[in-house]
Write an enzyme that holds these catalytic residues in place. Structure first.
Site, PDB file in Angstrom:
ATOM      1  N   CYS A 170       0.359  -1.318  -0.233  1.00  0.00           N
ATOM      2  CA  CYS A 170       0.033   0.637  -0.023  1.00  0.00           C
ATOM      3  C   CYS A 170       0.771   1.774   0.209  1.00  0.00           C
ATOM      4  O   CYS A 170       1.463   1.127   1.236  1.00  0.00           O
ATOM      5  CB  CYS A 170      -1.063   0.019   1.345  1.00  0.00           C
ATOM      6  SG  CYS A 170      -2.042   1.233   1.283  1.00  0.00           S
ATOM      7  N   CYS A 202      29.424 -26.512 -20.421  1.00  0.00           N
ATOM      8  CA  CYS A 202      29.880 -25.940 -21.622  1.00  0.00           C
ATOM      9  C   CYS A 202      28.909 -25.167 -22.404  1.00  0.00           C
ATOM     10  O   CYS A 202      27.817 -24.976 -21.879  1.00  0.00           O
ATOM     11  CB  CYS A 202      29.544 -27.747 -22.684  1.00  0.00           C
ATOM     12  SG  CYS A 202      29.124 -27.132 -24.434  1.00  0.00           S
TER      13      CYS A 202
END
Length: 368
Positions: A170, A202
């Site tokens: 809020c 890799c």
């Protein structure tokens, strides 16, 4: 049913004081801003859309650079009256920033329609954009929400929001600057781009995954971590150069961020196997994050500590954090390897399963 009745009984108080701390506050309003005003905040040297460094500014300095209304909210935790701020019911698409320092706080797709009279969000932009502290003022026990960069008061956090978080941030309209998407796109600049270098086995595998992540602009396969100049693929494969196979990822931090980059990284490779990923063995396949600055180093350390403390993996993470001293691009035939060699056995048996896992976990974050 009991929970629902409790909530209904709470509604009158919520309407009067959901974010409020004083009914004596003057009526405060804010305007939708343009990117020019947002980036070049008149008179405020602490305002930045890209710098997330924690600010340590004296109260006297804040008083000089903030308007009186914004100072009252940001530095004295005052509150604007409900339904007076121009952002509370806006459904425009864009980004919300801290009006005091420019820190990115929320995206419009994290905003929801709330009857409380203040802008309401169910999620923050990232884990550091908003911080909290207990607030026991006015005889209530609440959680105060503060800007993660300048510690300025934004509003309060409640547990009555919608799914998936159940939270309601809020916020005071005056504590927020809003920049529409079209303005952002018209004012793109190099400050939106960041680069991180990662090694997860890799590089063909890692490259193929990040190429599909929304916000990633380029992925370059290469080598980092060694000392000899211009290493070749064959030299790195020997395991004697100190280099690791890595990918250098350039991304748009208005679309993705370093937290998401790391989430993908720790999802698509095994960070617990030392110098190994599956059948690829050697220091060149080590799990490593090459950081370019302290921000990247601290973010990496934070996520590793969190994963270890929550025991996400059955074994400890062995990912190393190493300073990036030099990056060398790999030979051309290594770039975009998966897309160019989909029918190769390695691509089908090793890379494709990683892509499928990524696409399943991050299905909402894929490039269109």
């Amino acid at each position: 049913m009991k929970h629902l009745l409790n909530y209904l009984m709470f509604l009158p108080l919520l309407a009067l004081n959901a974010c409020g701390q004083s009914t004596k506050s003057p009526e405060l309003t804010s305007k939708l801003t343009t990117m020019e005003n947002t980036i070049n905040k008149p008179g405020n040297p602490y305002y930045s859309n890209t710098d997330t460094t924690k600010l340590n500014v004296t109260d006297a300095e804040w008083k000089k650079v903030l308007s009186s209304d914004l100072y009252a909210v940001s530095r004295n935790a005052d509150t604007e009256r409900a339904f007076t701020g121009k952002l509370w019911n806006s459904d425009a698409k864009g980004t919300y920033y801290c009006a005091a320092c420019g820190n990115k706080l929320f995206r419009s797709d994290q905003k929801f329609a709330s009857s409380c009279g203040w802008p309401s969000f169910f999620e923050q932009e990232n884990k550091n954009s908003v911080v909290y502290k207990e607030d026991n003022s006015f005889g209530m026990k609440r959680i105060e929400a503060l800007c993660g960069r300048c510690d300025g008061h934004l509003g309060h956090l409640f547990d009555d929001g919608p799914k998936p978080t159940g939270k309601r941030y809020c916020m005071n309209s005056i504590a927020l600057d809003f920049v529409p998407d079209q303005v952002i796109s018209e004012n793109k600049n190099k400050n939106d781009r960041e680069t991180i270098t990662l090694g997860g086995g890799c590089y063909w595998c890692v490259e193929a995954v990040y190429e599909k992540l929304n916000g990633v602009k380029s992925v370059v396969s290469g080598f980092a971590g060694g000392k000899t100049a211009n290493p070749t693929y064959e030299e790195v494969c020997s395991g004697t150069t100190g280099y690791a196979e890595v990918v250098q990822i350039t991304y748009d931090n208005s679309i993705t961020n370093i937290d998401e980059i790391f989430k993908v990284f720790f999802t698509v490779h095994d960070p617990t196997t030392l110098n190994r990923q599956g059948g690829d063995v050697g220091t060149q396949y080590r799990s490593v994050i090459f950081y370019a600055n302290e921000k990247q180093k601290n973010a990496a350390r934070s996520v590793i500590d969190q994963l270890n403390s929550e025991k996400v993996y059955s074994n400890p993470i062995v990912t190393t954090l190493e300073p990036l001293t030099q990056f060398y691009k790999a030979e051309d035939y290594h770039q975009n390897y998966y897309e160019n060699n989909k029918n190769q056995p390695y691509c089908q048996m090793v890379i494709q399963p990683k892509i499928e896992k990524f696409e399943k976990v991050f299905k909402d974050r894929l490039k269109k």
